[in-house]
Design an enzyme around this catalytic site. Structure first.
Site, PDB file in Angstrom:
ATOM      1  CG  PHE A 149      -1.533 -10.269  -7.528  1.00 16.84           C
ATOM      2  CD1 PHE A 149      -1.038 -11.641  -7.626  1.00 16.84           C
ATOM      3  CD2 PHE A 149      -2.948 -10.414  -6.612  1.00 16.84           C
ATOM      4  CE1 PHE A 149      -1.330 -12.810  -6.836  1.00 16.84           C
ATOM      5  CE2 PHE A 149      -2.963 -11.541  -5.939  1.00 16.84           C
ATOM      6  CZ  PHE A 149      -2.621 -12.637  -6.212  1.00 16.84           C
ATOM      7  CG  HIS A 187      -8.017  -0.319  12.070  1.00 13.29           C
ATOM      8  ND1 HIS A 187      -6.750   0.547  11.890  1.00 13.29           N
ATOM      9  CD2 HIS A 187      -7.687  -1.333  11.080  1.00 13.29           C
ATOM     10  CE1 HIS A 187      -6.078   0.320  10.965  1.00 13.29           C
ATOM     11  NE2 HIS A 187      -6.235  -0.829  10.318  1.00 13.29           N
ATOM     12  CB  SER A 205      -4.089  -6.105   0.629  1.00 13.02           C
ATOM     13  OG  SER A 205      -3.470  -5.467   1.638  1.00 13.02           O
ATOM     14  CB  SER A 260       3.989  -4.431 -13.787  1.00  9.98           C
ATOM     15  OG  SER A 260       2.724  -4.309 -14.356  1.00  9.98           O
ATOM     16  CE1 TYR A 284      -3.737   1.701   8.035  1.00  8.03           C
ATOM     17  CE2 TYR A 284      -4.739   3.085   6.468  1.00  8.03           C
ATOM     18  CZ  TYR A 284      -4.551   1.934   7.003  1.00  8.03           C
ATOM     19  OH  TYR A 284      -5.472   0.934   6.879  1.00  8.03           O
ATOM     20  CG  LEU A 304      -3.400  -4.670  -6.685  1.00  7.00           C
ATOM     21  CD1 LEU A 304      -2.530  -3.450  -7.337  1.00  7.00           C
ATOM     22  CD2 LEU A 304      -3.768  -5.309  -7.875  1.00  7.00           C
ATOM     23  N   GLY A 324       1.142  -6.375  -3.403  1.00  2.70           N
ATOM     24  CA  GLY A 324       2.042  -6.045  -4.277  1.00  2.70           C
ATOM     25  C   GLY A 324       2.497  -7.328  -5.253  1.00  2.70           C
TER      26      GLY A 324
END
Length: 356
Positions: A235, A149, A228, A237, A77, A230, A233
């Protein structure tokens, strides 16, 4: 001590659950951690420009203050930047959280021009060298949970796990994890040294772990960490606009965000939004709550760059979807319902997970 941070502005979504106090705990190998942790990739890697350092610091410290005790990073990262930020801002609070990082996939300057290329390398010497470098960046003398990883398929998994076991014996690592592996590979690795956790993508639209790994983890007493959760991204708002993604955003290469697949996936998201409104929470909170219902050994690991989104995510721990809602989610997002593969051909080749 870290810098003083101003209070976060409230999220404006009308159906927002607040985080519980204290946060519910689940077992992660030998540790007890908050059921929702913080993935620390977004602050510097994969989704466009890294956030300003002050914003990254604000996020990390806010998570700690909110009761998050599971922070997950990796050598990859930002090619060390994420580990460096955790060391700089959380190092003085080292006794307050469980630290997870990863080796086996890093950035290497292959051309000698300073530009790094992502390389999967599971050779024992490489893993041990990466650990030593990570310890310096993280400003600690031990990493609580150290993952491979990606499995380097040129190297027997037994050899890579053997190197991580050497790190445990040397006192540099407390527990070992694997990322994006199949149930068969998990069993081979577990025979060499106990595996504390498996981390793989798992969400409403990526349910591959249900083929075998979730059950194998339960059987072996291994925690399962869903990254991940969600849907990268989708899921949240404010779902991403695939046409407006940053040139370096990894989602540009993911089929599900391509023009031929996106409309169908956006329609699936609309079904989630409607169910969330009926439950009385945000779509992100319902998506996270669904993940946590998949077993007491399952952890959710969302990532974000904003404190408001962090607090929204933690509020999922106050969401209790009923059996009827869970059944509807399972039906709407049944395997095969999302359009497009989760990775492009290269990405699919790099992982070892089962596929529908």
């Amino acid at each position: 001590m870290g810098p003083s941070m101003p209070p976060a502005a409230p999220v404006t979504w009308p159906l927002l659950k607040a985080p519980p106090t204290p946060l519910p705990q689940r077992r992660l190998g030998p540790f007890s951690v908050s059921a929702i942790g913080l993935g620390c990739m977004n602050i510097c890697h994969a989704y466009g420009e890294p956030v300003p350092e002050a914003d990254a610091a604000r996020l990390l410290l806010a998570a700690l203050d909110a009761g998050v005790t599971h922070f997950d990073t990796a050598a990859l990262y930002g090619f060390g930047v994420s580990e460096t930020l955790l060391g700089k801002y959380l190092g003085v609070h080292r006794d307050r959280f469980v630290l997870a990082s990863k080796c086996g996939m890093t950035g290497v300057d292959l051309r000698g021009d300073g530009k790094r290329v992502r390389v999967i390398d599971g050779r024992p010497a490489t893993l041990k060298a990466t650990c030593d470098e990570a310890l310096q960046r993280l400003r600690t003398d031990v990493i609580d949970l150290y993952y491979l990883h990606r499995w380097d398929k040129r190297v027997p998994i037994e050899d890579s796990v053997g190197a991580l076991a050497d790190l445990v014996r040397a006192g540099k690592v407390r527990a070992i994890g694997l990322s994006e592996v199949s149930a068969a590979t998990l069993r081979r690795a577990h025979a060499v040294h106990p595996i504390a956790a498996v981390q793989s993508e798992y969400s409403l639209w990526t349910r591959n772990p249900e083929i075998a790994v979730l059950d194998a983890c339960r059987e072996l007493g291994v925690a399962f960490v869903a990254f991940s959760p969600l849907g990268r991204g989708v899921f949240t708002s404010s779902p991403p606009d695939p046409q407006a993604l940053h040139a370096q955003d990894i989602r540009r290469a993911m089929p599900r965000f391509a023009p031929e697949h996106w409309p169908r996936n956006l329609a699936l998201r609309a079904r989630l939004v409607a169910l969330a409104e009926a439950v009385g929470c945000t779509p992100a909170q319902l998506a996270l709550a669904w993940v946590l219902t998949r077993g007491e050994h399952v952890h959710a690991l969302p990532g974000t760059t904003r404190v408001t989104h962090l607090l929204e995510d933690l509020g999922a721990l106050n969401v209790r979807p009923g059996a009827d809602v869970l059944a509807q989610l399972d039906a709407v997002f049944a395997p095969g319902a999302p359009s497009g593969a989760r990775y492009n051909a290269q990405g699919e080749d790099e992982v070892d997970t089962e596929r529908f």
